[in-house]
Design a protein around this motif. Structure first.
Motif, mmCIF file in Angstrom:
data_model
loop_
_atom_site.group_PDB
_atom_site.id
_atom_site.type_symbol
_atom_site.label_atom_id
_atom_site.label_comp_id
_atom_site.label_asym_id
_atom_site.label_seq_id
_atom_site.Cartn_x
_atom_site.Cartn_y
_atom_site.Cartn_z
ATOM 1 N N MET A 1 20.828 -0.753 9.135
ATOM 2 C CA MET A 1 20.268 -2.092 9.334
ATOM 3 C C MET A 1 18.882 -1.981 9.930
ATOM 4 S SD MET A 1 21.479 -5.055 11.892
ATOM 5 C CE MET A 1 20.916 -4.075 13.230
ATOM 6 N N LYS A 2 17.918 -2.474 9.227
ATOM 7 C CA LYS A 2 16.554 -2.413 9.759
ATOM 8 C C LYS A 2 16.242 -3.730 10.445
ATOM 9 C CE LYS A 2 11.841 -1.446 8.559
ATOM 10 N NZ LYS A 2 10.825 -1.990 7.718
ATOM 11 N N SER A 3 16.711 -3.847 11.641
ATOM 12 C CA SER A 3 16.441 -5.107 12.330
ATOM 13 C C SER A 3 16.018 -4.862 13.765
ATOM 14 C CB SER A 3 17.661 -6.021 12.282
ATOM 15 O OG SER A 3 18.775 -5.347 12.773
ATOM 16 N N GLY A 4 15.504 -3.703 14.079
ATOM 17 C CA GLY A 4 15.033 -3.500 15.435
ATOM 18 C C GLY A 4 14.577 -2.084 15.690
ATOM 19 N N GLY A 5 14.023 -1.410 14.727
ATOM 20 C CA GLY A 5 13.526 -0.053 14.930
ATOM 21 C C GLY A 5 14.665 0.887 15.274
ATOM 22 N N SER A 6 14.450 1.733 16.305
ATOM 23 C CA SER A 6 15.491 2.701 16.633
ATOM 24 C C SER A 6 16.582 2.106 17.522
ATOM 25 C CB SER A 6 14.863 3.916 17.315
ATOM 26 O OG SER A 6 14.249 3.490 18.512
ATOM 27 N N LEU A 7 16.350 0.901 18.023
ATOM 28 C CA LEU A 7 17.395 0.258 18.810
ATOM 29 C C LEU A 7 17.968 -0.915 18.023
ATOM 30 C CD1 LEU A 7 15.946 0.197 22.451
ATOM 31 C CD2 LEU A 7 17.595 1.759 21.451
ATOM 32 N N SER A 8 19.234 -0.776 17.673
ATOM 33 C CA SER A 8 19.884 -1.831 16.894
ATOM 34 C C SER A 8 20.326 -2.960 17.820
ATOM 35 C CB SER A 8 21.096 -1.216 16.198
ATOM 36 O OG SER A 8 21.996 -2.204 15.829
ATOM 37 N N ILE A 9 20.422 -4.148 17.263
ATOM 38 C CA ILE A 9 20.946 -5.276 18.036
ATOM 39 C C ILE A 9 22.351 -4.967 18.547
ATOM 40 C CG2 ILE A 9 21.588 -6.382 15.833
ATOM 41 C CD1 ILE A 9 21.046 -8.169 19.141
ATOM 42 N N TRP A 10 23.110 -4.213 17.736
ATOM 43 C CA TRP A 10 24.503 -3.921 18.122
ATOM 44 C C TRP A 10 24.551 -2.985 19.336
ATOM 45 C CZ3 TRP A 10 26.522 -7.710 15.904
ATOM 46 C CH2 TRP A 10 26.166 -8.078 14.611
ATOM 47 N N PHE A 12 22.429 -3.248 21.865
ATOM 48 C CA PHE A 12 22.262 -4.169 23.001
ATOM 49 C C PHE A 12 23.561 -4.934 23.274
ATOM 50 C CE2 PHE A 12 17.738 -3.876 21.606
ATOM 51 C CZ PHE A 12 17.228 -3.369 22.791
ATOM 52 N N VAL A 13 24.246 -5.318 22.204
ATOM 53 C CA VAL A 13 25.531 -6.022 22.379
ATOM 54 C C VAL A 13 26.514 -5.097 23.105
ATOM 55 C CG1 VAL A 13 27.541 -6.929 21.138
ATOM 56 C CG2 VAL A 13 25.242 -7.546 20.387
ATOM 57 N N TYR B 36 10.750 -4.763 24.266
ATOM 58 C CA TYR B 36 10.969 -3.743 23.249
ATOM 59 C C TYR B 36 10.511 -4.227 21.863
ATOM 60 C CZ TYR B 36 13.450 -0.980 19.796
ATOM 61 O OH TYR B 36 13.746 -0.233 18.686
ATOM 62 N N LEU B 37 10.758 -5.516 21.584
ATOM 63 C CA LEU B 37 10.445 -6.025 20.242
ATOM 64 C C LEU B 37 8.987 -6.436 20.069
ATOM 65 C CD1 LEU B 37 13.669 -8.109 19.507
ATOM 66 C CD2 LEU B 37 13.043 -5.894 18.568
ATOM 67 N N GLN B 40 7.061 -4.926 17.340
ATOM 68 C CA GLN B 40 7.493 -5.177 15.967
ATOM 69 C C GLN B 40 7.212 -6.601 15.518
ATOM 70 O OE1 GLN B 40 11.570 -3.771 15.459
ATOM 71 N NE2 GLN B 40 11.218 -2.401 17.170
ATOM 72 N N GLU B 53 14.071 -9.405 7.154
ATOM 73 C CA GLU B 53 14.829 -8.169 6.930
ATOM 74 C C GLU B 53 16.137 -8.163 7.708
ATOM 75 O OE1 GLU B 53 12.059 -5.203 8.212
ATOM 76 O OE2 GLU B 53 12.491 -5.540 10.330
ATOM 77 N N MET B 54 16.619 -9.345 8.102
ATOM 78 C CA MET B 54 17.885 -9.403 8.822
ATOM 79 C C MET B 54 19.061 -9.230 7.856
ATOM 80 S SD MET B 54 17.272 -9.819 12.006
ATOM 81 C CE MET B 54 15.627 -9.184 12.217
ATOM 82 N N THR B 55 20.091 -8.557 8.339
ATOM 83 C CA THR B 55 21.291 -8.425 7.513
ATOM 84 C C THR B 55 22.043 -9.761 7.531
ATOM 85 O OG1 THR B 55 22.604 -7.739 9.390
ATOM 86 C CG2 THR B 55 21.516 -5.986 8.116
ATOM 87 N N ARG B 186 12.327 -12.621 15.784
ATOM 88 C CA ARG B 186 13.240 -11.484 15.884
ATOM 89 C C ARG B 186 13.865 -11.425 17.288
ATOM 90 N NH1 ARG B 186 12.530 -6.707 12.744
ATOM 91 N NH2 ARG B 186 10.366 -7.347 12.471
ATOM 92 N N PHE B 190 17.792 -11.784 18.150
ATOM 93 C CA PHE B 190 18.515 -10.757 18.913
ATOM 94 C C PHE B 190 19.286 -11.410 20.061
ATOM 95 C CE2 PHE B 190 17.319 -6.096 18.412
ATOM 96 C CZ PHE B 190 17.084 -6.205 17.050
ATOM 97 N N LEU B 194 23.354 -11.750 20.837
ATOM 98 C CA LEU B 194 23.882 -11.335 22.140
ATOM 99 C C LEU B 194 24.667 -12.481 22.780
ATOM 100 C CD1 LEU B 194 23.593 -8.829 23.998
ATOM 101 C CD2 LEU B 194 21.701 -9.984 25.111
#
Lengths: 79, 584
Positions: A1-10, A12-13, B36-37, B40, B53-55, B186, B190, B194
């Protein structure tokens, strides 16, 4: 999933659930050892222990599965 | 400001150090995400559309969470205490059909035309006039609503936690301002995802423990029946039936019948909100491809169906279980009475306090902090949704269309960051304005509703009927909006007019809203059709990618059944019908 670079939203969750779960679980253990004077309804079920433990486990699983290292590896594999 | 000063002694709940640690950790985490964001969010697509580009999962959960604010949670828990399980209609027929319709029918047009916003679609379909009116009204209303929600949340925080109103407003709004200005949409998305997990983690214990205490669903129904009979409430059985009491206006606590629920709520209000309110649609527009954009509202719908578990059920549990310290039944009252000096002196609680009351009933230190964090996160996430939608509409539909048509991408991003700050400042100003004159809140909320129902008529006719003309769309939208305002003013001036507008003198506020929406949408559609037949349509070449029949929509033939939006849409639809039968 490309939605946050090397840190995925998941990640953070997972971090959020894990830290909260750990705090709640620890407080639950403390309360089981030193019961408070004012108890909530259904205190005997010790919801903070099992619910905190559940959140901690889910948080750890998510944090590991979507850790920055694994996310970087996934992104590299896609490229 | 000394933290101790912010906590008064006469509050609904008291926070322990572990609760405060959980709340502070949440604030640190969202600010960290924003920082962090930041790297980007360099281009317009990144800042305003999250890079598209969100899933499907991320877009779907954000789509749902943008609407799942804390006022929504507490307000509907309060409504379920007041109206019973009828309140669940706002999560079921008032959401699911519209979300599926957005996914399977409307999303292809939004996605294929690559619009940045709903007003942007109106520009492509009807011209700059419709875009200007729609974007200005949306921007104005969004930022006002954000301030009103901010104030209402701060009041709740004062009542529940004893927090100072100014402190609550400033700390939460500045946090939102920082993370949205840094990371754009973005960052907002996020934090919405959360927040989704925090809400479930913080609120799911209430129905679990509540049902254990009540003796399951049948025990809960029996206790509600017994309590309401004891209080001489008319037709107490109606509180646990969703449909069987909707045959007449007088059989249910809301004073509505099935026509209002099915057509007013299901066919107009929810369609208008879930398919044309840019606040929620923007989340889906961030999806990476058409299939994800179609799946996102379906994922949102699947979870939306389950939200009554953590919102409606706690309200019903409150009806069944809440008692005062003397063991007497605790009867909640309207907020204005509860929060008046006399109400406070008597220790009364408002309907909207039922969720915090249930939270305090079952959740000790730690769990209480998580529940409060979920409410704060819900508020901040809702505000971030308002601010990010406002920023996009202002930058693309007002600034780059009316003020600086040659604005570069870099200028737009810079403008977006500044408008985020300005939007939050205006919201704070609105919050303090409402503090001085609370009646403004009712008027602005009504004003917002005037635009939503007719807008759905305008957008859907534009998408599905190529004969709709710019003049037809424009006059229909205007006629629908003016008729809605007219009906509202009519009932305000002459309360007896409710028998014509809502077909019954028994109609409560919610029922009046349903019927007003239904009539104004019908007026919009009729005027649009009539004027369209009298005016010249656009050539078909200009309607490509905007209208059904002139837009090549990619088929899902190449994907397996388990990846098909239609398949999952059908599963959600079947589950929706089963729920209606179970709670009939």
């Amino acid at each position: 999933m490309k939605s946050g670079g090397s840190l995925s939203i998941w990640f953070f969750v997972g971090l959020c659930l894990g830290v909260n779960g750990a705090l709640i679980f620890a407080r639950g253990i403390y309360e089981a050892m030193y019961p408070p004077a004012e108890k909530v309804v259904l205190y005997a079920l010790h919801a903070n222990i099992w619910w905190g433990g559940f959140l901690l486990v889910v948080g750890v699983i998510y944090s590991l599965k979507f850790s920055p290292a694994r996310e970087r590896a996934r992104n590299a594999a896609k490229q | 400001m000394n933290l101790a000063l912010l906590l008064s002694s006469s509050t609904l709940v008291h926070l322990s150090p572990v609760d405060l640690a959980i709340i502070i950790f949440y604030f640190a985490l969202v600010l960290g995400i924003g920082l962090y964001l930041k790297g980007q969010a360099n281009t317009g697509e990144d800042f305003f559309m999250a890079g598209r580009e969100m899933t499907a999962w991320v877009a779907g959960l954000a789509f749902l969470s943008a609407n799942l604010g804390s006022l929504e949670l507490m307000g509907w828990a309060g409504n379920s205490y007041k109206y019973g399980i009828l309140a669940a209609h706002w999560y079921w027929i008032g959401a699911i059909p519209a979300m599926l319709f957005l996914a399977l029918v409307m999303m292809p047009f939004y996605h294929i035309c690559k619009t940045h916003s709903v007003p942007g679609y109106l520009k492509l379909r009807y011209g700059p006039g419709a875009q200007a009116i729609s974007s200005i009204s949306f921007a104005f209303m969004t930022v006002l609503m954000s301030g009103i929600n901010m104030y209402a949340m701060a009041v709740v925080m004062r009542v529940v936690l004893g927090w100072n109103i100014t402190f609550s407003i400033l700390i939460s709004s500045i946090t939102v301002m920082i993370y949205v200005a840094l990371g754009g949409l973005r960052s907002a998305i996020f934090n919405e995802v959360l927040q989704f997990f925090l809400i479930w983690a913080g609120a799911l214990l209430i129905p679990i423990l509540g049902l254990i205490e009540a003796g399951g669903w049948s025990g809960l129904k029996a206790k509600i029946l017994q309590n309401l009979t004891e209080q001489h409430v008319a037709n107490p059985g109606a509180y646990t039936h969703a449909w069987s009491t909707l045959g007449t206006f007088t059989d249910n606590p809301m004073g509505i019948n099935w026509v209002g629920i099915v057509f007013g709520l299901g066919a107009v209000i929810s369609m208008g909100y879930w398919t044309t309110d840019f606040l929620v649609v923007q989340r889906v527009l961030s999806a990476k491809d058409l299939r994800s954009a179609k799946l996102a509202p379906i994922i949102g719908a699947a979870f939306k169906m389950m939200v009554p578990l953590i919102v409606i059920l706690p309200g019903l549990l409150g009806l069944a279980l809440l008692r005062d310290p003397q063991g007497q039944l605790l009867r909640l009252v309207p907020a204005d009475l509860a929060w008046s000096p006399a109400g406070q002196a008597q220790g009364l609680h408002g309907y909207d306090e039922v969720l915090p009351l249930m939270l305090a009933r079952y959740c000790g230190p730690g769990l209480l902090g998580l529940g409060i964090t979920a409410l704060v996160a819900g508020f901040m996430s809702g505000m971030a949704g308002n601010v990010s939608a406002f920023t996009t509409v202002w930058t693309y539909d007002i600034y780059a269309t009316l003020i600086n048509k040659n604005a570069s991408d870099e200028t737009k991003v810079r403008m977006g960051r500044w408008v985020t700050v300005i939007g939050v400042i205006i919201s704070i100003g609105t919050a303090f304005l409402v503090m001085q004159a609370q009646s403004i809140m009712d008027y602005v909320q009504a004003l917002f509703s005037f635009f939503i129902a007719p807008l759905f008529g305008t957008v859907i006719l534009g998408m599905l009927w190529k004969r709709t003309t710019p003049a037809g769309g424009w006059t229909g939208l205007l006629a629908g909006t003016l008729s809605s305002v007219g009906m509202y003013v009519w009932v305000k001036l002459d309360p007896g007019a409710v028998r014509y507008v809502a077909l019954s003198m028994e109609a409560q506020d919610q029922a009046q809203n349903m019927f007003r929406a239904l009539w104004c949408c019908l007026i919009c559609v009729i005027v649009t059709v009539v004027v369209s037949y009298l005016t010249k349509p656009k050539p078909e070449s200009e309607l490509k990618d905007l209208v059904y029949g002139l837009t090549p929509i990619p088929k899902d033939d190449h994907v397996s059944m388990f990846h098909s939006p239609v398949f999952w849409g059908a599963i959600v639809a079947v589950a929706f019908v089963i729920l209606q039968i179970i709670f009939w």
